[in-house]
Motif scaffolding. Structure first.
Motif, PDB file in Angstrom:
ATOM      1  N   LYS A   1      42.226  27.982  19.127  1.00 12.64           N
ATOM      2  CA  LYS A   1      41.798  26.613  18.832  1.00 12.64           C
ATOM      3  C   LYS A   1      42.897  25.899  18.047  1.00 12.64           C
ATOM      4  O   LYS A   1      43.099  26.167  16.863  1.00 12.64           O
ATOM      5  CB  LYS A   1      40.507  26.629  18.020  1.00 12.64           C
ATOM      6  N   LEU A   2      43.594  25.010  18.725  1.00 14.58           N
ATOM      7  CA  LEU A   2      44.643  24.217  18.056  1.00 14.58           C
ATOM      8  C   LEU A   2      44.028  22.897  17.588  1.00 14.58           C
ATOM      9  O   LEU A   2      44.184  21.849  18.209  1.00 14.58           O
ATOM     10  CB  LEU A   2      45.813  23.967  19.006  1.00 14.58           C
ATOM     11  N   LEU A   3      43.302  22.974  16.469  1.00 13.49           N
ATOM     12  CA  LEU A   3      42.614  21.767  15.994  1.00 13.49           C
ATOM     13  C   LEU A   3      43.587  20.793  15.350  1.00 13.49           C
ATOM     14  O   LEU A   3      43.409  19.580  15.424  1.00 13.49           O
ATOM     15  CB  LEU A   3      41.526  22.167  14.985  1.00 13.49           C
ATOM     16  N   GLY A   4      44.616  21.308  14.686  1.00 10.61           N
ATOM     17  CA  GLY A   4      45.554  20.424  14.014  1.00 10.61           C
ATOM     18  C   GLY A   4      46.678  19.988  14.924  1.00 10.61           C
ATOM     19  O   GLY A   4      46.828  20.455  16.054  1.00 10.61           O
ATOM     20  N   SER A   5      47.483  19.051  14.422  1.00  5.31           N
ATOM     21  CA  SER A   5      48.634  18.579  15.179  1.00  5.31           C
ATOM     22  C   SER A   5      49.805  19.515  14.935  1.00  5.31           C
ATOM     23  O   SER A   5      49.717  20.493  14.190  1.00  5.31           O
ATOM     24  CB  SER A   5      48.996  17.156  14.742  1.00  5.31           C
ATOM     25  N   ASN A   6      50.919  19.213  15.574  1.00  6.30           N
ATOM     26  CA  ASN A   6      52.133  20.009  15.413  1.00  6.30           C
ATOM     27  C   ASN A   6      52.538  20.011  13.931  1.00  6.30           C
ATOM     28  O   ASN A   6      52.733  18.947  13.331  1.00  6.30           O
ATOM     29  CB  ASN A   6      53.252  19.391  16.256  1.00  6.30           C
ATOM     30  N   PRO A   7      52.679  21.203  13.331  1.00  6.45           N
ATOM     31  CA  PRO A   7      52.973  21.239  11.894  1.00  6.45           C
ATOM     32  C   PRO A   7      54.362  20.750  11.538  1.00  6.45           C
ATOM     33  O   PRO A   7      54.634  20.462  10.376  1.00  6.45           O
ATOM     34  CB  PRO A   7      52.811  22.726  11.542  1.00  6.45           C
ATOM     35  N   TYR A   8      55.244  20.654  12.531  1.00  8.18           N
ATOM     36  CA  TYR A   8      56.628  20.268  12.255  1.00  8.18           C
ATOM     37  C   TYR A   8      56.889  18.784  12.491  1.00  8.18           C
ATOM     38  O   TYR A   8      57.961  18.291  12.157  1.00  8.18           O
ATOM     39  CB  TYR A   8      57.585  21.095  13.117  1.00  8.18           C
ATOM     40  N   THR A   9      55.961  18.095  13.052  1.00  5.94           N
ATOM     41  CA  THR A   9      56.181  16.674  13.324  1.00  5.94           C
ATOM     42  C   THR A   9      54.852  15.968  13.492  1.00  5.94           C
ATOM     43  O   THR A   9      53.840  16.578  13.852  1.00  5.94           O
ATOM     44  CB  THR A   9      57.038  16.482  14.588  1.00  5.94           C
ATOM     45  N   THR A  10      54.862  14.711  13.195  1.00  5.66           N
ATOM     46  CA  THR A  10      53.666  13.877  13.411  1.00  5.66           C
ATOM     47  C   THR A  10      53.773  13.092  14.718  1.00  5.66           C
ATOM     48  O   THR A  10      52.867  12.322  15.050  1.00  5.66           O
ATOM     49  CB  THR A  10      53.498  12.893  12.241  1.00  5.66           C
ATOM     50  N   VAL A  11      54.867  13.303  15.429  1.00  5.09           N
ATOM     51  CA  VAL A  11      55.090  12.565  16.679  1.00  5.09           C
ATOM     52  C   VAL A  11      54.356  13.297  17.812  1.00  5.09           C
ATOM     53  O   VAL A  11      54.769  14.388  18.236  1.00  5.09           O
ATOM     54  CB  VAL A  11      56.596  12.455  16.985  1.00  5.09           C
ATOM     55  N   THR A  12      53.297  12.704  18.269  1.00  5.33           N
ATOM     56  CA  THR A  12      52.509  13.309  19.349  1.00  5.33           C
ATOM     57  C   THR A  12      52.971  12.769  20.700  1.00  5.33           C
ATOM     58  O   THR A  12      53.665  11.734  20.762  1.00  5.33           O
ATOM     59  CB  THR A  12      51.025  12.985  19.145  1.00  5.33           C
ATOM     60  N   PRO A  13      52.611  13.452  21.793  1.00  7.06           N
ATOM     61  CA  PRO A  13      52.938  12.908  23.125  1.00  7.06           C
ATOM     62  C   PRO A  13      52.372  11.510  23.334  1.00  7.06           C
ATOM     63  O   PRO A  13      53.000  10.681  24.004  1.00  7.06           O
ATOM     64  CB  PRO A  13      52.307  13.920  24.080  1.00  7.06           C
ATOM     65  N   GLN A  14      51.198  11.245  22.768  1.00  7.79           N
ATOM     66  CA  GLN A  14      50.613   9.909  22.902  1.00  7.79           C
ATOM     67  C   GLN A  14      51.509   8.855  22.239  1.00  7.79           C
ATOM     68  O   GLN A  14      51.697   7.756  22.761  1.00  7.79           O
ATOM     69  CB  GLN A  14      49.214   9.876  22.273  1.00  7.79           C
ATOM     70  N   ILE A  15      52.043   9.201  21.066  1.00  7.87           N
ATOM     71  CA  ILE A  15      52.932   8.257  20.372  1.00  7.87           C
ATOM     72  C   ILE A  15      54.195   8.013  21.197  1.00  7.87           C
ATOM     73  O   ILE A  15      54.666   6.870  21.322  1.00  7.87           O
ATOM     74  CB  ILE A  15      53.290   8.809  18.975  1.00  7.87           C
ATOM     75  N   ILE A  16      54.750   9.091  21.764  1.00  3.12           N
ATOM     76  CA  ILE A  16      55.972   8.942  22.566  1.00  3.12           C
ATOM     77  C   ILE A  16      55.723   8.045  23.770  1.00  3.12           C
ATOM     78  O   ILE A  16      56.500   7.110  24.047  1.00  3.12           O
ATOM     79  CB  ILE A  16      56.479  10.329  23.010  1.00  3.12           C
ATOM     80  N   ASN A  17      54.637   8.279  24.488  1.00  3.07           N
ATOM     81  CA  ASN A  17      54.338   7.456  25.671  1.00  3.07           C
ATOM     82  C   ASN A  17      54.057   6.009  25.288  1.00  3.07           C
ATOM     83  O   ASN A  17      54.477   5.078  25.971  1.00  3.07           O
ATOM     84  CB  ASN A  17      53.148   8.045  26.421  1.00  3.07           C
ATOM     85  N   SER A  18      53.324   5.832  24.162  1.00  8.29           N
ATOM     86  CA  SER A  18      52.998   4.469  23.732  1.00  8.29           C
ATOM     87  C   SER A  18      54.262   3.686  23.380  1.00  8.29           C
ATOM     88  O   SER A  18      54.424   2.528  23.775  1.00  8.29           O
ATOM     89  CB  SER A  18      52.052   4.530  22.530  1.00  8.29           C
TER      90      SER A  18
END
Length: 693
Positions: free
Chosen positions: A386-403
């Motif tokens: 269960k990966l409930l949290g985001s990437n621990p090394y960055t706050t940049v998610t794929p959604q942010i990149i696409n947006s």
């Protein structure tokens, strides 16, 4: 033993000192009193009877004295017996209390016993000590009296001798000493027990406070949804807890040892101590078991997340710079650029074209970054993580990149439109600059030329003053006729301001410079015309010839080295010296020059204008009225007095002038003043500005 009551009966006399009488051994008191009158007469006449009477009195006194001593001794004996009985009874009651050595359970109860013992020492015993002392004193006193009166020594009742009492008293003090020692020993023992009990409670409380919440912490399953970094942090935290747990082992052992000692010393609250100690030991065993179980669970979860963490790290290393590039690109694309020239806008257009050429490569990098993220998600799903949290090394998610990528794609054409619009605007602004510069480069030099020509006219001495005045008025008209050229320049400047154009490389003239020059031109021509008109008025009023005016102008111009139309103090002094005034650099010359300067420069401006120079020269070369002359005239009208009256003014002057003087003259304040006296001196000096009116 002597009868105490019989010994205190009054002595009774008989009818005779002999033993036989007709009445068979002496009569009673009643018979004696009946015969008193007859006897008195006979006894007084009998010497033998008188001698017998004295002997009887002596005997009676001896008997009374003996009886009195005996009574006092009996009283002391009774007091001794009673006091000894009371003291012995008190000792018999007190010794059992002192020999009662049953200890109490609590230190408070024992401290109360100690307080009762101290009360006994302070309150109850001191009076008994006094009684014992008094008993011995009474016994010794009684024995002394008996010995002095030849009586046998006093023997108290059995067991009440002084030695008996001393023995009982010694027994009392021994019991007292033993009781005190027992009290202090018991109290010290209870104090130690209380100290141990408090120490047990303190250590138990500290331990219970430390263990509070520890079981719940060890039972929680926070590692099931944690990231790898969280797991590592939890493991380090758990290791620190294990070290802390080991350190607390000593405290638990101390608690158990104290509880054991309290049991051995028969502590009154041992049951509760044992219950609490057992609870602590049971809880300690449970904590050890839970600690071991949690360590195994943490280490197992850590291994499962390490693979996913490597993918997250690679994603973060590539996503961060790409995200920064997109943010910088969006910032540049939305930048509110401000340009002022065609060259600047063309430079921005070239930079924008260069940026657009990099977009295809950027799109490939975006797709590669998203593929890394997709691989990590696939591994997590296959291993049921269960990966409930985001990437621990960055706050940049794929959604942010696409947006942000979509935002960049939208901003590029908007930037194209804005740059083209600004290019058109700058082309229009360049045309406005050239139009204004063309007109300003004509108007500016024209104003400067006119200023120089007017200056020359005011300095040169061509023709009469009237000729100069006509020439200046012609210049003034030509300046007024040139006003439409300035209006056209104002219109062009208005367009430049509306277009927010702040610089113009095609001309050195600004609209502000043009306006200031135009206003100076109008002011200069008007001032110059006014000066010439004043010179004409001065010439006509003072009767100065044209030749004199030209001479004054020639002298003034000669010393006006900068042709500014005014002389400084040193220039004016040199001019006066050339005209024959004694204003050399000595005390008298300086005083005269200062006087002249106060006339030509009353405001201390530091300069002398040509008009002031002409006024001074005209006063010096023509006859003019002065304040002293007016004062002398008023003195004539006043009949040589230092003041003048309203009646004299009305008599000598026209009505309107007389009332003018009366309204403005101050009352005269001199020692020779008369009613209604007016001060004509201050009035006269005020007319010429030499004092306040």
């Amino acid at each position: 033993m002597v009868d105490y009551h019989a010994a205190n009966q009054p002595y009774q006399y008989g009818p005779s000192s002999g033993g036989g009488g007709g009445n068979g051994g002496g009569g009673g008191v009643g018979d004696y009193m009946a015969q008193e009158d007859d006897w008195d007469r006979d006894l007084l006449l009998d010497p033998a009877w008188e001698k017998q009477q004295r002997k009887a009195e002596t005997a009676a006194n001896r008997i009374c004295k003996v009886l009195a001593v005996n009574q006092e001794n009996e009283h002391l004996m009774e007091d001794y017996e009673k006091l000894a009985s009371d003291l012995l009874e008190w000792i018999r009651r007190t010794i059992p209390w002192l020999e009662d050595r049953v200890p109490q359970k609590t230190i408070q109860e024992m401290q109360q016993k100690l307080e009762d013992f101290r009360d006994y020492r302070r309150v109850h015993k001191p009076p008994k000590v006094q009684e014992k002392c008094q008993l011995e004193i009474n016994f010794n006193t009684l024995q002394t009296k008996l010995r002095l009166s030849n009586r046998p020594a006093f023997m108290p009742s059995e067991g009440k001798m002084v030695s008996d009492i001393n023995n009982c008293w010694q027994h009392l003090e021994q019991a007292e000493k033993g009781f005190e020692e027992w009290l202090l020993n018991v109290i010290r023992r209870l104090e130690r027990l209380d100290h141990l009990g408090e120490k047990f409670g303190q250590k138990a409380s500290i331990h219970e406070a430390w263990t509070d919440g520890k079981e719940a912490m060890l039972k929680q399953k926070d590692y099931e949804t944690a990231t790898l970094s969280d797991i590592k942090a939890l493991i380090r935290k758990h290791e620190a807890f294990e070290s802390d747990l080991a350190a607390h082992q000593d405290r638990v052992e101390q608690i158990a040892a104290i509880a054991q000692e309290l049991n051995e010393l028969d502590y009154y609250d041992s049951p509760s101590v044992n219950t609490r100690c057992q609870k602590i030991c049971d809880q300690w065993d449970a904590l050890g078991s839970l600690t071991h179980s949690r360590r195994e669970a943490l280490e197992k979860t850590e291994k499962q997340l390490e693979t996913i963490d490597q993918l997250h790290l690679e994603y973060a290393k590539r996503a961060a710079p790409f995200n920064n590039w997109m943010e910088s690109a969006m910032e540049d694309l939305q930048d509110m650029f401000i340009v002022h020239t065609i060259e600047e806008i063309e430079g921005l257009i070239a930079a924008h074209d260069q940026f657009k050429s990099t977009l295809p490569d950027a799109d490939k990098e975006r797709e590669a970054i998203l593929a890394i993220h997709g691989e990590a998600q696939k591994i997590a799903e296959c291993n049921h993580i269960k990966l409930l949290g985001s990437n621990p090394y960055t706050t940049v998610t794929p959604q942010i990149i696409n947006s942000k990528w979509e935002k960049v794609q939208q901003l590029v054409p908007k930037r194209d439109d804005a740059l083209l619009e600004e290019q058109s605007k700058q082309q229009s602004n360049e045309r406005l600059r050239r139009q204004f510069a063309s007109q300003a480069n004509i108007v500016g030099p024209w104003i400067q030329t006119k200023m120089e020509e007017i200056g020359r006219i005011s300095i040169e001495m061509n023709g009469t003053l009237e000729d100069q005045l006509n020439h200046l008025k012609q210049y003034e008209q030509s300046i007024v006729d040139y006003k439409p050229n300035l209006d056209l320049l104002e219109q062009q400047h208005q367009l430049i301001q509306e277009a927010l154009i702040f610089d113009n490389k095609h001309t050195n003239y600004t609209m502000e410079h043009i306006r200031v020059g135009w206003e100076q031109l109008l002011t200069t021509i008007a001032r110059t015309i006014n000066e010439v008109e004043n010179q004409i008025l001065t010439r006509d009023a003072k009767g100065i010839s044209q030749e004199q005016m030209q001479e004054f102008r020639a002298s003034f111009n000669h010393f006006d080295k900068d042709h500014g139309g005014a002389l400084g103090p040193e220039e004016f002094k040199a001019c006066l010296i050339s005209l024959g005034y004694d204003v050399e650099n000595d005390r008298q010359g300086d005083a005269e020059f200062n006087r002249i300067m106060s006339v030509v420069d009353p405001n201390n401006s530091g300069i002398v204008t040509f008009q002031a120079f002409i006024d001074f020269m005209s006063r010096e070369t023509t006859d003019t009225d002065t304040a002293d002359q007016v004062i002398a005239s008023f003195k004539v009208l006043a009949g040589d007095k230092n003041f003048i009256t309203a009646e004299e003014l009305r008599r000598e002057l026209p009505p309107d002038q007389a009332e003018y003087c009366i309204a403005r003259m101050a009352p005269y304040q001199g020692p020779d003043a008369a009613p209604g006296a007016l001060d004509y001196k201050s009035f006269s000096t005020a007319l010429y500005g030499e004092s306040d009116l």
